[in-house]
Design a protein around this motif. Sequence first.
Motif, short mmCIF file in Angstrom:
data_model
loop_
_atom_site.label_atom_id
_atom_site.label_comp_id
_atom_site.label_asym_id
_atom_site.label_seq_id
_atom_site.Cartn_x
_atom_site.Cartn_y
_atom_site.Cartn_z
N VAL A 80 1.47 7.57 4.84
CA VAL A 80 1.20 7.87 6.25
C VAL A 80 2.49 7.75 7.06
CG1 VAL A 80 -0.06 7.14 8.31
CG2 VAL A 80 -1.21 7.22 6.12
N SER A 124 0.82 -1.21 0.00
CA SER A 124 0.00 0.00 0.00
C SER A 124 0.85 1.25 0.00
CB SER A 124 -0.91 0.00 1.24
OG SER A 124 -1.35 1.31 1.49
N THR A 125 0.76 2.03 -1.07
CA THR A 125 1.54 3.26 -1.07
C THR A 125 0.95 4.27 -0.09
OG1 THR A 125 0.24 4.06 -2.91
CG2 THR A 125 2.37 3.10 -3.42
N TYR A 126 -0.35 4.12 0.20
CA TYR A 126 -0.92 5.05 1.16
C TYR A 126 -0.36 4.80 2.55
CZ TYR A 126 -4.17 8.06 3.54
OH TYR A 126 -4.69 9.07 4.29
N PHE A 127 -0.12 3.53 2.85
CA PHE A 127 0.54 3.20 4.12
C PHE A 127 1.90 3.90 4.16
CE2 PHE A 127 3.74 0.32 6.02
CZ PHE A 127 3.37 0.47 7.34
#
Lengths: 335, 288, 234, 427
Positions: free
Chosen positions: A41, A35-38
């Motif tokens: 964050v 997950s690039t969103y991880f």
Amino acid sequence: MLRIKMLRSSLKSKQLELLLMTLIALCIAPLMSKSTYFLHVMIMIFFFAFANNAWNILSGYVGLVSFGHGAFLGLGAYTSTLLLLNFGVSPWIGMIAGVILTSIVAAALFLPLLKLSGHFFALSTIAVREIIRLVFEYTPYVGGAMGLTIPIIASSSLYYFQFSSKIPYYYIALTLLLVQILILYKMERSKVGYYFIAIRENEETAKALGVDVKRYKIIALVLSASFSAVIGTFYAQYFLYIHPNSTMGVLISVEMLLSAVIGGSGTLLGPVIGAFVLIPVETVCRVYLGGMWEGFHLVIYGILLISVSIFAPGGIYGKASGLLETLRSKWRKGK
Amino acid sequence: MSWGMLFLQTITNGLLIGAVYALIALGLNVIYGVMDFINFAHGEFIMLSMYATYFMFVLLGWDPLLSLPISMLMLFGLGAISEIFLVKPILGERMVIQVFTTYGLLLFLRNIATFFWSSTWRTLPTSYSDVVLSLGEIRISLGYALSSLVALIFTIGLYMFFKKTDTGIAIRATSQDRETAKLMGVDVNKIYMLTFGLGSACAGVAGVLLTLVYPIQPEVGEIFCVLSFVICVVGGMGNFMGAILGGFLIGLTESLAGFLVAPAYKHIIVFIVFIITLLIRPKGLMGK
Amino acid sequence: MLYVNKINVSYGDIQVLYNVSFKVDEGIITAIVGPNSAGKTTILRTISGLLKQRSGEIRFKNANIDNLPPHKRVESGIVLIPEGRKIFPALTVMENLRVGSYPKKARSVRRASLDEIFNLFPILRERENQMAGTLSGGEQQMLAVARGLMSKPKLLMLDEPSLGLAPKLVDSVFETVKNLSKTGITLLIVEEHIDRVLEIANYSYLLENGRITLEGKGEDLLNNEHVKETYLGI
Amino acid sequence: MEKLSSKEAITKIQAVVVSVIIAIAVIVAAYFAAFPPSQKPLVTEVKIGGIYPLTGAYAVLGRNDRYAIELAVDEINEAGGVKSLDGALLHIIFADSEGDPKRAADEAERLITVDGVCAIMGSILSGTTSTSAPVAERYKVPYVNEGSTSITLTEHGWEYFFRVTPHDGLYCKFTFDFLKWLAKDKGVPVKTVALLYENTLFGKTAGDVWKDLLTQPEYSEWELVADIPYDSKSLQYDTEVMELKKAQPDVVFMATYTEDSIMLQKTFHRLDFECKAFIGIDGGHITQYFVEGTGKLGDYVFAEARWSPDLKRSISQEANARFNERYGFNLDGHSARAYTAAYVLYWAIEKAGSTNPEDIKNALVNLEIAADEIIMPWDGVKFDSKGQNILGKGCIVQIINGEFRSVYPRETATFDPVFPQPSWEER
């Protein structure tokens, strides 16, 4: 002084192992998660941990609470960005230039404030930051109220500090943070660190003991401003758009303070822990509740802030180590 | 209009707005003076009072000046409750904790207002707020004149309270030496609650008066936040007269800077005045 | 009137008082004497409620007052005039006296108390509207005593009333104390000026290192060898 | 010393509460990291992200845009969804930028990587668009912008950025053209103009464009007598108006936010500042709040409103009626453009027949919409190579008895403007 002692004892043996394990986990995390969103964050957590630490030097260790650190972050961001846009200078060099410039500005503009104490210093930093922000907003050469947009020059280039993937940003942020923690660790154990704390605990006593209070305040100010400038450059290169309001405004200045305080200001790991707790909490609030009802997620966030400050005024770090101590002593007694 | 008249008009504006500024800062300063506590959500208290006034006007048809005592009492209650639940637990703590808690309160109040009343702008159309009074060539809106007048009356009332009543004197005594006040039989906890309530009531009155001249919105507190700190510090944190002096000084500075230099620079100049004052008198004009 | 039974008091981790017990009888002057930092002030602060003892109990007029906050203790009649006078410098003399009579009961008889006080200290009437901070040291001491009396105390505690005063003024302070005693107020005085206080005290305790080491009538203590040697330099 | 005893008094309950809070935070964070908040992709759903300031100072704009988009999406879905995708329904996932550029980038990242949206709409403020559009660019996801009018946004060479609205340059020029027409039509000469604009991105851009236009020969007949930028976070605007009084211009051009537009109008009246016309651009003057806030005093103000509910175009009036029925107030310049943008994106998806971002982008590049299909008074929608809609136009309204009446361009206008405006006494 008490807090430092706690840190000392807590850094021994087992917790060192724990730290090492955390570190390894952080290093391999990008390889594990798709997950690039991880990653994003996590980068934000590193970003704020770094920024909090910068704030913490002046406001946590020396006890001069500042609401003006946005100015330093913004100056760093603007210096490297202007150099990049006008002369094609690598942001890495811009970062160093930013540190130098910010140190000078900090010394020139904030120096007179150092003689103020407590609330007066804190409130006057708001004014100085506002002046700097307004000047940037009114000066067309630095983008004025339009802000500056950094064009996507290259898909992946270390020289231009631009990458299409999150992973390089992740490691850069992590490295910056680790280097900073190392420096702060050294600082805390040196006489400089002791003097900082001595000034915070009692300025008069520190003076009586022969500490050159003014000099060490300046050192703290410059160190604090320099680190803020470094992370300012990171901000610019990561978001690719800077604006006086978003880099020098109230919001970013308060954000730099919040997670430092929630973690425990004036300690080495407090601000880092604070960032690790507060950023995910804030993100979760916003992601799950943000699109739902107007304002609802910030209501929840506000309640969280209030409850933490009432129940753990010393910060989570102090609370946690306090709890650990009690548990340990109980365990010993039980034995 | 001649330059001289324009100048007079500027001074008048500065004084009128100064009275309201003074009232806003007064609440903050009373609290700080007695409790060493800075309430960052002060502007949000003003915002709540504005909404209370608005709803009493719209739903019940009560004129803001009539509902003023009610808004004032509501804010007094809100302040007292906040003191008990939020302020008392952290009173002796470091300043950053105060910031942290009241920033939490600020976010909470601002967004609870957004949540319940949405982010729309509301204005309170009284019959008189847009009436213009002419003093020669100088023109004043009745709304501003009334709000400055009420602000002044309230300030004088508060001053008399501190000067003449036992409770007022006890509050002042507590602000000078809380331990000795305890020894004289003063219930300091009650005094704190009262003080916070009074400070919030100032915000309440200011809120009511601002509805006469300013639109209402959840974010409106932001405008007052930085400004009221500037006024308090310039005048002298914790000093009653300091807040009033600071209010008028900043009001006048703003108007004159706008008139003599350029409107865009008025806030920069206010901040510069602020810094210079602090450098000459590190505890503010009336500070000791 | 006041019974202090085996109290232990600490500041943080540092214990200051160890099993201190003593009593104060109604209508007389009781003194606690002892060297600097023996814990004398701590005793008074504990009685007035500013500090809490770790163990032991304090009884006033046969009631346990351990759980009363300071202002309730004042209402029940215990008043402390703190060390260094601690008048409110930015209040006028009159306002200081008004704070002194803040408790409800005292408020209702304020007029009468004021008359009494101005009889006792005529100079305060002259200075009525002056800022207390501008008074001389002696006047400030008078004001401090007067302010304490405004709440109609049953037990008046004085912490080092002679501290920082010229010898002549010290005399007048002790004169005042004696006069007060005659009006029927019970007094508890803490002093370093051992000889002077023992002259006027009816009963005295010697406090050393947080422990009561001697007690007796004033002249008994004055004649004690240990006291003579250590504190009177005879 | 009291402090110490209170510290000691930190009870077990407090300790437990704090540990619970921390534990919850950690667990939530861990959960969040392990299972990102993605809904299972339905085959019958086209996911679109919407980044708007739903809290903060610009929350009103965000909310109204959101309402308009929800209306448009419901209409589209009720009409059978995306037909080229077998009636797949549009699903908009809204995210709150809080008006903060940092958060906007954050939300763009989340919408694309976690929620897997195939296009993004947003984000009103030029500041938040400046950070969220590059994120979309990086992931090659089309970004349909409805109302960020800062000129530079289409100058960065972003390939996936499409701006439906005309930019500030066009709007500003439009107000000038309008004044020229007005002066000629009414036979009232205009010699001097003043500029009054708030000093952040929005107002500053307008001010700069106007100043730039005034140097061109086309408008050389007008003399600039006052150039007044101001800070919109003030409690009074007397100094600004006094500057105007000193300069005595014929016409004042304004770029303001909501509260300052109201305060300024009241101050004009109070300080008895007279001129032939006030012309506002976007911002405060086109909101219902301005009308409510100023009451009678707001009459006769011209505003470049982008849109007006009384446009001489049936599709516009119908859309407004539906909006009004649902939410109780009219569409305004912002929400009407958001409504239009939602349709533009829908037509592109329809044309692409795919949820692949690349296909949608290509469809947007080639999209051509005729004037009568949209509710805006434009000549249609067609993007140039920079992603700017080149068929956009302005729309001038005048406030008459508290109502917005469209006066220009004349083809869609329904009202003959009043110029010069009556003096304060005559009203």
